[in-house]
Motif scaffolding. Structure first.
Motif, short mmCIF file in Angstrom:
data_model
loop_
_atom_site.label_atom_id
_atom_site.label_comp_id
_atom_site.label_asym_id
_atom_site.label_seq_id
_atom_site.Cartn_x
_atom_site.Cartn_y
_atom_site.Cartn_z
N ASP A 52 0.21 -9.53 -64.19
CA ASP A 52 -0.58 -8.54 -63.47
C ASP A 52 -1.16 -9.15 -62.20
OD1 ASP A 52 -2.00 -5.95 -63.25
OD2 ASP A 52 -3.79 -7.18 -63.63
N GLN A 53 -1.71 -10.35 -62.31
CA GLN A 53 -2.27 -11.03 -61.14
C GLN A 53 -1.19 -11.39 -60.12
OE1 GLN A 53 -5.52 -11.51 -60.29
NE2 GLN A 53 -5.84 -10.15 -62.04
N LYS A 61 -0.21 -8.28 -58.17
CA LYS A 61 -1.24 -7.94 -57.19
C LYS A 61 -1.16 -8.87 -55.99
CE LYS A 61 -4.45 -5.91 -60.48
NZ LYS A 61 -5.70 -6.08 -61.24
N CYS A 62 -0.96 -10.14 -56.25
CA CYS A 62 -0.86 -11.13 -55.18
C CYS A 62 0.37 -10.86 -54.31
CB CYS A 62 -0.80 -12.52 -55.78
SG CYS A 62 -0.95 -13.84 -54.59
N ALA A 112 1.93 -8.01 -53.90
CA ALA A 112 1.71 -6.77 -53.15
C ALA A 112 0.79 -7.02 -51.95
CB ALA A 112 1.11 -5.70 -54.06
N GLU A 113 -0.24 -7.84 -52.15
CA GLU A 113 -1.17 -8.15 -51.07
C GLU A 113 -0.47 -8.88 -49.93
OE1 GLU A 113 -5.06 -10.96 -50.50
OE2 GLU A 113 -4.91 -9.81 -52.36
N GLN A 170 1.81 -6.50 -48.04
CA GLN A 170 1.06 -5.62 -47.14
C GLN A 170 0.68 -6.33 -45.84
OE1 GLN A 170 -2.25 -4.25 -49.50
NE2 GLN A 170 -1.27 -2.26 -49.83
N CYS A 211 5.47 -14.82 -50.64
CA CYS A 211 5.69 -14.11 -51.91
C CYS A 211 6.72 -14.79 -52.79
CB CYS A 211 6.18 -12.69 -51.65
SG CYS A 211 4.98 -11.62 -50.90
#
Length: 85
Positions: free
Chosen positions: A29-30, A33-34, A36-37, A40, A47
């Motif tokens: 999950d983390q 999120k990382c 995706a950040e 963006q 990544c």
């Protein structure tokens, strides 16, 4: 560091339990999120390392799932496997 990174001498000796699986799911999950950040922000290169860890975790979880399925339902697996070939 990912909990999937285990020294070679300890591989295969760890007991997989619900806590371990939940820790991997939380870590995934983390990682998502990382990733995706960074995406963006247009930092796709950063990544890659997180994607590799996420991939390793997912493969590890799939391996656990397959092993558990085969240990409890080997007859069903062989029937399904024969039908799909």
């Amino acid at each position: 560091m990912s909990i999937v990174f285990v020294p070679r001498k300890l591989r295969g000796t760890a007991k997989v339990n619900q806590e371990t699986i939940q820790r991997l799911l939380d870590e995934n999950d983390q990682l998502i999120k990382c990733i995706a950040e960074y995406m963006q922000k247009g930092r796709a290169v950063e990544c890659v390392q997180y994607q590799q860890i996420l991939h390793r975790n997912i493969v590890y979880l799939a391996t656990i799932a397959d092993a558990r399925f085969l240990s409890c339902c080997p007859v069903e697996y062989s029937r399904h496997h024969q039908r799909t070939q």
